[in-house]
Design a protein around this motif. Structure first.
Motif, PDB file in Angstrom:
ATOM      1  N   GLU A  13     175.213  26.636  71.379  1.00 57.57           N
ATOM      2  CA  GLU A  13     176.033  26.086  72.166  1.00 57.57           C
ATOM      3  C   GLU A  13     176.370  27.102  73.500  1.00 57.57           C
ATOM      4  N   ARG A  14     176.328  28.257  73.250  1.00 57.68           N
ATOM      5  CA  ARG A  14     176.870  29.346  74.225  1.00 57.68           C
ATOM      6  C   ARG A  14     175.428  29.658  75.025  1.00 57.68           C
ATOM      7  N   THR A  15     174.439  29.022  74.699  1.00 54.00           N
ATOM      8  CA  THR A  15     173.103  29.421  75.643  1.00 54.00           C
ATOM      9  C   THR A  15     172.724  28.519  76.516  1.00 54.00           C
ATOM     10  N   THR A  16     172.395  28.474  77.629  1.00 57.54           N
ATOM     11  CA  THR A  16     172.041  27.671  78.456  1.00 57.54           C
ATOM     12  C   THR A  16     170.641  27.602  78.924  1.00 57.54           C
ATOM     13  N   ARG A  30     173.409  34.650  70.225  1.00 53.91           N
ATOM     14  CA  ARG A  30     174.331  34.334  71.179  1.00 53.91           C
ATOM     15  C   ARG A  30     174.834  32.884  70.399  1.00 53.91           C
TER      16      ARG A  30
END
Length: 208
Positions: free
Chosen positions: A30-33, A27
């Motif tokens: 930056e787009r993974t939390t 993913r």
């Protein structure tokens, strides 16, 4: 002897790390939390923070495992080996152990892909380089201890580690941008670059 509770904690830590690396490499960092990582393992965000200070720490955790093994390998090298040789052999002879350390947590392929994520993510690359500086200082102290030197009075341990660290960074960069992205290619490149250290620093580079 490791207790059942300790084994359970280690399994949770490893599961969170695997989930984090899988998400980062598919993913994007930056787009993974943190919530994404926790959800993938079916634990709470609070549980995640028991094991990792944040997603940056999780992203660099595999490298930390490898580095910790390398430091120990240098400590264990024969006392009669010269410092640069001890560093070189710790890397080359520890390659199989490296596989085992990584495979205990994630497939080696995933570890290799994570390298590219770090190289292409400014915040991770900055953290990686900052951590490298800390590791180099620790390694200089290991070499000084091996040689019976005062690391603050004799510059040679820090100089040796600085040269070695630079070679490894060049190797990582060349390998991560190359076409052959295998562990074997990384090993071959590492050997090639380490063997060139002496000539590269002392010989005349000009050709007529």
């Amino acid at each position: 002897m490791e207790t059942l509770r300790e084994r359970k904690k280690q399994r949770t830590r490893d599961a969170l790390l695997r989930a984090a690396v899988e998400l980062f490499t598919t993913r994007g960092y930056e787009r993974t939390t943190v919530d994404d990582i926790a959800e993938a393992v079916d634990v709470s965000q609070r549980t995640f923070f028991r094991y990792y200070a944040g997603k940056e720490e999780a992203a660099l955790a595999l490298q930390e495992l490898v580095v910790a093994r390398f430091v120990e390998a240098v400590r264990e090298r024969p006392a009669e080996e010269a410092p640069m040789e001890a560093l070189k052999q710790a890397v080359l002879e520890g390659w199989q152990t490296l596989n085992e350390v990584i495979e205990a947590v994630v497939p080696v392929e995933l570890y290799l892909r994570m390298y590219r994520v770090i190289e292409s993510t400014p915040v991770l690359l900055a953290a990686h380089l900052r951590r490298n500086m800390e590791i180099e200082e620790a390694m200089a102290r290991v070499l000084a201890e091996r040689e019976g030197l005062d690391v603050d009075a004799d510059p040679r341990p820090r100089l040796a580690v600085a040269v070695f660290g630079a070679v490894m960074r060049v190797t990582e960069r060349q390998w991560s941008t190359g076409e052959d992205f295998s562990l074997e290619a990384m090993r071959a490149l590492t050997i090639s670059y380490l063997e060139q250290v002496g000539p590269a620093l002392t010989e005349n580079w000009r050709t007529r």
